[in-house]
Scaffold this motif. Structure first.
Motif, PDB file in Angstrom:
ATOM      1  N   VAL A  92       0.847  -1.197   0.000  1.00 40.50           N
ATOM      2  CA  VAL A  92       0.000   0.000   0.000  1.00 40.50           C
ATOM      3  C   VAL A  92       0.880   1.244   0.000  1.00 40.50           C
ATOM      4  O   VAL A  92       0.672   2.172  -0.781  1.00 40.50           O
ATOM      5  CB  VAL A  92      -0.948   0.012   1.228  1.00 40.50           C
ATOM      6  CG1 VAL A  92      -1.596   1.382   1.414  1.00 40.50           C
ATOM      7  CG2 VAL A  92      -1.993  -1.071   1.102  1.00 40.50           C
ATOM      8  N   VAL A  96       1.031   4.123  -2.912  1.00 40.96           N
ATOM      9  CA  VAL A  96       0.709   5.519  -2.608  1.00 40.96           C
ATOM     10  C   VAL A  96       1.896   6.425  -2.932  1.00 40.96           C
ATOM     11  O   VAL A  96       1.729   7.496  -3.539  1.00 40.96           O
ATOM     12  CB  VAL A  96       0.280   5.672  -1.131  1.00 40.96           C
ATOM     13  CG1 VAL A  96       0.179   7.137  -0.725  1.00 40.96           C
ATOM     14  CG2 VAL A  96      -1.042   4.961  -0.898  1.00 40.96           C
ATOM     15  N   ALA A 114      -3.633  10.732  -3.095  1.00 41.28           N
ATOM     16  CA  ALA A 114      -3.454   9.324  -2.707  1.00 41.28           C
ATOM     17  C   ALA A 114      -2.992   9.221  -1.253  1.00 41.28           C
ATOM     18  O   ALA A 114      -3.483   8.377  -0.505  1.00 41.28           O
ATOM     19  CB  ALA A 114      -2.455   8.636  -3.629  1.00 41.28           C
ATOM     20  N   TYR A 118      -5.227   7.598   1.828  1.00 44.31           N
ATOM     21  CA  TYR A 118      -4.863   6.185   1.837  1.00 44.31           C
ATOM     22  C   TYR A 118      -5.428   5.415   3.024  1.00 44.31           C
ATOM     23  O   TYR A 118      -5.755   4.239   2.916  1.00 44.31           O
ATOM     24  CB  TYR A 118      -3.344   5.983   1.715  1.00 44.31           C
ATOM     25  CG  TYR A 118      -2.552   6.022   3.006  1.00 44.31           C
ATOM     26  CD1 TYR A 118      -2.307   4.867   3.737  1.00 44.31           C
ATOM     27  CD2 TYR A 118      -2.007   7.207   3.476  1.00 44.31           C
ATOM     28  CE1 TYR A 118      -1.563   4.890   4.904  1.00 44.31           C
ATOM     29  CE2 TYR A 118      -1.262   7.245   4.632  1.00 44.31           C
ATOM     30  CZ  TYR A 118      -1.044   6.090   5.348  1.00 44.31           C
ATOM     31  OH  TYR A 118      -0.310   6.108   6.497  1.00 44.31           O
ATOM     32  N   TYR A 122      -7.564   2.254   1.795  1.00 40.53           N
ATOM     33  CA  TYR A 122      -6.968   0.939   2.052  1.00 40.53           C
ATOM     34  C   TYR A 122      -7.284   0.448   3.454  1.00 40.53           C
ATOM     35  O   TYR A 122      -6.539  -0.350   4.024  1.00 40.53           O
ATOM     36  CB  TYR A 122      -5.458   0.988   1.842  1.00 40.53           C
ATOM     37  CG  TYR A 122      -5.079   1.284   0.412  1.00 40.53           C
ATOM     38  CD1 TYR A 122      -5.075   0.271  -0.543  1.00 40.53           C
ATOM     39  CD2 TYR A 122      -4.727   2.572   0.019  1.00 40.53           C
ATOM     40  CE1 TYR A 122      -4.734   0.542  -1.848  1.00 40.53           C
ATOM     41  CE2 TYR A 122      -4.381   2.844  -1.289  1.00 40.53           C
ATOM     42  CZ  TYR A 122      -4.387   1.825  -2.219  1.00 40.53           C
ATOM     43  OH  TYR A 122      -4.046   2.091  -3.522  1.00 40.53           O
TER      44      TYR A 122
END
Length: 132
Positions: A92, A96, A114, A118, A122
């Motif tokens: 992740v 990002v 992003a 995040y 996520y």
């Protein structure tokens, strides 16, 4: 945080200074105590990028900064490929960081979208990892 402090912290996170043991890449290579530790390092790294973006440091970006950011991404890829503990959360972070760098270089309106989102985007992976 000043532009110079941000550059130094990015160097630390890439493992290119004498304080490298405090950095993101070091934690990936030699282990981290928990996901909060690695997430804190990742967040600090992106905050440094925000400082540099505000200071127009990405206009004519220098080789050292690109090299350091590349080292961080490369370290993340190596960690993910080894499928060590918590490799999904590092995935992740790599995604990002990569998306943010492309957005900065393309000079998009909100290059940190992003990063700013995040934790929500996520959440399933972040929660899964912290339950272990």
């Amino acid at each position: 945080m000043t532009k110079q402090e941000a550059r130094i912290k990015i160097s630390v996170h890439s493992g290119k200074t004498e304080n490298f043991s405090d950095g993101y890449r070091y934690a990936l290579r030699y282990g981290f105590s928990d996901t909060q530790e690695i997430q804190q390092k990742f967040d600090e790294l992106l905050i440094c990028l925000k400082v540099l973006k505000e200071d127009s440091s990405f206009v004519g970006m220098d080789r050292d900064l690109l090299f350091n950011l590349n080292e961080i991404l490369w370290g993340s890829i190596l960690y993910i490929n080894s499928q060590k503990t918590d490799y999904r959360i590092v995935g992740v972070f790599a995604e990002v960081l990569s998306e943010t760098l492309f957005s900065i270089l393309e000079n998009t309106e909100n290059p940190f979208e992003a990063f700013d989102n995040y934790k929500e985007n996520y959440n399933n992976i972040l929660c899964e990892v912290t339950k272990k």
